[in-house]
Write a protein that holds these residues in place. Structure first.
Motif, mmCIF file in Angstrom:
data_model
loop_
_atom_site.group_PDB
_atom_site.id
_atom_site.type_symbol
_atom_site.label_atom_id
_atom_site.label_comp_id
_atom_site.label_asym_id
_atom_site.label_seq_id
_atom_site.Cartn_x
_atom_site.Cartn_y
_atom_site.Cartn_z
ATOM 1 N N ALA A 94 0.830 -1.205 0.000
ATOM 2 C CA ALA A 94 0.000 0.000 0.000
ATOM 3 C C ALA A 94 0.864 1.253 0.000
ATOM 4 O O ALA A 94 0.579 2.204 -0.736
ATOM 5 N N LEU A 95 1.924 1.259 0.802
ATOM 6 C CA LEU A 95 2.832 2.405 0.805
ATOM 7 C C LEU A 95 3.472 2.605 -0.564
ATOM 8 O O LEU A 95 3.568 3.727 -1.058
ATOM 9 N N LEU A 96 3.889 1.514 -1.167
ATOM 10 C CA LEU A 96 4.555 1.607 -2.470
ATOM 11 C C LEU A 96 3.605 2.040 -3.577
ATOM 12 O O LEU A 96 4.043 2.542 -4.609
ATOM 13 N N ALA A 97 2.312 1.840 -3.362
ATOM 14 C CA ALA A 97 1.325 2.256 -4.360
ATOM 15 C C ALA A 97 1.096 3.765 -4.355
ATOM 16 O O ALA A 97 0.585 4.330 -5.322
ATOM 17 N N LEU A 98 1.491 4.416 -3.261
ATOM 18 C CA LEU A 98 1.323 5.871 -3.186
ATOM 19 C C LEU A 98 2.299 6.559 -4.135
ATOM 20 O O LEU A 98 3.376 6.045 -4.419
ATOM 21 N N LYS A 99 1.927 7.750 -4.589
ATOM 22 C CA LYS A 99 2.854 8.564 -5.372
ATOM 23 C C LYS A 99 4.099 8.803 -4.526
ATOM 24 O O LYS A 99 4.012 8.870 -3.306
ATOM 25 N N PRO A 100 5.258 8.958 -5.148
ATOM 26 C CA PRO A 100 6.482 9.168 -4.360
ATOM 27 C C PRO A 100 6.389 10.322 -3.361
ATOM 28 O O PRO A 100 6.829 10.182 -2.223
ATOM 29 N N ILE A 101 5.801 11.437 -3.748
ATOM 30 C CA ILE A 101 5.711 12.567 -2.822
ATOM 31 C C ILE A 101 4.789 12.229 -1.653
ATOM 32 O O ILE A 101 5.091 12.533 -0.505
ATOM 33 N N THR A 102 3.680 11.550 -1.941
ATOM 34 C CA THR A 102 2.739 11.177 -0.892
ATOM 35 C C THR A 102 3.388 10.174 0.059
ATOM 36 O O THR A 102 3.283 10.300 1.277
ATOM 37 N N ARG A 103 4.079 9.190 -0.495
ATOM 38 C CA ARG A 103 4.771 8.183 0.307
ATOM 39 C C ARG A 103 5.810 8.854 1.214
ATOM 40 O O ARG A 103 5.925 8.544 2.389
ATOM 41 N N THR A 104 6.548 9.785 0.650
ATOM 42 C CA THR A 104 7.577 10.478 1.413
ATOM 43 C C THR A 104 6.964 11.250 2.577
ATOM 44 O O THR A 104 7.454 11.179 3.704
ATOM 45 N N VAL A 105 5.884 11.964 2.321
ATOM 46 C CA VAL A 105 5.247 12.770 3.372
ATOM 47 C C VAL A 105 4.658 11.869 4.455
ATOM 48 O O VAL A 105 4.808 12.148 5.647
ATOM 49 N N VAL A 106 4.016 10.771 4.068
ATOM 50 C CA VAL A 106 3.435 9.847 5.049
ATOM 51 C C VAL A 106 4.535 9.254 5.935
ATOM 52 O O VAL A 106 4.410 9.212 7.158
ATOM 53 N N ILE A 107 5.621 8.805 5.328
ATOM 54 C CA ILE A 107 6.715 8.229 6.121
ATOM 55 C C ILE A 107 7.352 9.294 6.993
ATOM 56 O O ILE A 107 7.637 9.070 8.173
ATOM 57 N N TRP A 108 7.568 10.478 6.429
ATOM 58 C CA TRP A 108 8.179 11.578 7.171
ATOM 59 C C TRP A 108 7.382 11.895 8.441
ATOM 60 O O TRP A 108 7.938 12.027 9.528
ATOM 61 N N LYS A 109 6.072 12.019 8.286
ATOM 62 C CA LYS A 109 5.209 12.445 9.390
ATOM 63 C C LYS A 109 4.754 11.273 10.260
ATOM 64 O O LYS A 109 4.903 11.301 11.476
ATOM 65 N N ASP A 110 4.201 10.226 9.639
ATOM 66 C CA ASP A 110 3.559 9.168 10.411
ATOM 67 C C ASP A 110 4.496 8.064 10.865
ATOM 68 O O ASP A 110 4.236 7.422 11.873
ATOM 69 N N VAL A 111 5.563 7.830 10.154
ATOM 70 C CA VAL A 111 6.506 6.792 10.570
ATOM 71 C C VAL A 111 7.607 7.393 11.430
ATOM 72 O O VAL A 111 7.910 6.886 12.507
ATOM 73 N N LEU A 112 8.206 8.474 10.964
ATOM 74 C CA LEU A 112 9.320 9.077 11.692
ATOM 75 C C LEU A 112 8.878 10.074 12.748
ATOM 76 O O LEU A 112 9.634 10.406 13.655
ATOM 77 N N GLY A 113 7.663 10.609 12.616
ATOM 78 C CA GLY A 113 7.160 11.556 13.595
ATOM 79 C C GLY A 113 7.693 12.967 13.445
ATOM 80 O O GLY A 113 7.564 13.784 14.353
ATOM 81 N N PHE A 114 8.303 13.272 12.292
ATOM 82 C CA PHE A 114 8.806 14.617 12.055
ATOM 83 C C PHE A 114 7.652 15.544 11.669
ATOM 84 O O PHE A 114 6.629 15.108 11.160
ATOM 85 N N LYS A 115 7.849 16.819 11.894
ATOM 86 C CA LYS A 115 6.837 17.812 11.539
ATOM 87 C C LYS A 115 6.910 18.122 10.052
ATOM 88 O O LYS A 115 7.971 18.043 9.442
ATOM 89 N N LEU A 116 5.779 18.490 9.486
ATOM 90 C CA LEU A 116 5.765 18.995 8.114
ATOM 91 C C LEU A 116 6.129 20.466 8.208
ATOM 92 O O LEU A 116 5.399 21.263 8.755
ATOM 93 N N SER A 117 7.293 20.799 7.707
ATOM 94 C CA SER A 117 7.767 22.177 7.786
ATOM 95 C C SER A 117 8.776 22.399 6.679
ATOM 96 O O SER A 117 8.895 21.593 5.767
ATOM 97 N N GLY A 118 9.525 23.440 6.804
ATOM 98 C CA GLY A 118 10.557 23.736 5.829
ATOM 99 C C GLY A 118 11.691 22.726 5.847
ATOM 100 O O GLY A 118 12.543 22.744 4.984
ATOM 101 N N ASP A 119 11.698 21.805 6.843
ATOM 102 C CA ASP A 119 12.755 20.812 6.945
ATOM 103 C C ASP A 119 12.655 19.709 5.898
ATOM 104 O O ASP A 119 13.641 19.097 5.546
#
Length: 137
Positions: free
Chosen positions: A79-104
């Motif tokens: 399911a993760l791999l089926a996401l668009k690369p940008i969507t997959r990246t944002v989901v992993i960034w926020k929901d897996v790693l727990g980082f904030k969505l910001s300028g980082d």
């Protein structure tokens, strides 16, 4: 965090992004190599060092020419791999790693609002997949 835990975390994120062991090893190694000069002399890794390496990993992943997936995998990985690369990246960034969505996050062509939209869409797609295949808890 010790260096071994650092390597494992970076590889885990690389594998979550690519779904391919060999590719994950290559991009994890490249991200670590690219950020190694920031490592402490005692080989202890700070949270900011891990985040810096994950940022580098995401940059490398987003520059890759194609997205890798295996249609035979029946799991959340699929399911993760089926996401668009940008969507997959944002989901992993926020929901897996727990980082904030910001300028980082290393996505220069997207505004904060667009990243939030990608996150919401990604979460919805993952939820639909879980409901469809009953692979959730």
């Amino acid at each position: 965090m010790d260096i071994e835990a650092y390597f494992k975390k970076v590889y885990t994120v690389a594998y979550m992004l690519t779904g391919e062991e060999k590719i994950a090893e290559e991009i994890a190694e490249l991200a670590i190599t690219n950020t190694a000069e920031q490592l402490n002399a005692d080989n202890k890794v700070s949270a900011s060092m891990l985040q810096l390496t994950i940022l580098e990993l995401v940059k490398i992943f987003l520059k890759m020419p194609k997205s890798y997936s295996d249609d035979n995998i029946i799991s959340m990985q699929k399911a993760l791999l089926a996401l668009k690369p940008i969507t997959r990246t944002v989901v992993i960034w926020k929901d897996v790693l727990g980082f904030k969505l910001s300028g980082d996050i290393p996505v220069f062509d997207y505004t904060y609002e667009e990243l939030v939209v990608e996150l919401v869409c990604g979460r919805r797609e993952l939820k639909e997949y879980v409901n469809l295949c009953n692979c959730g808890p």
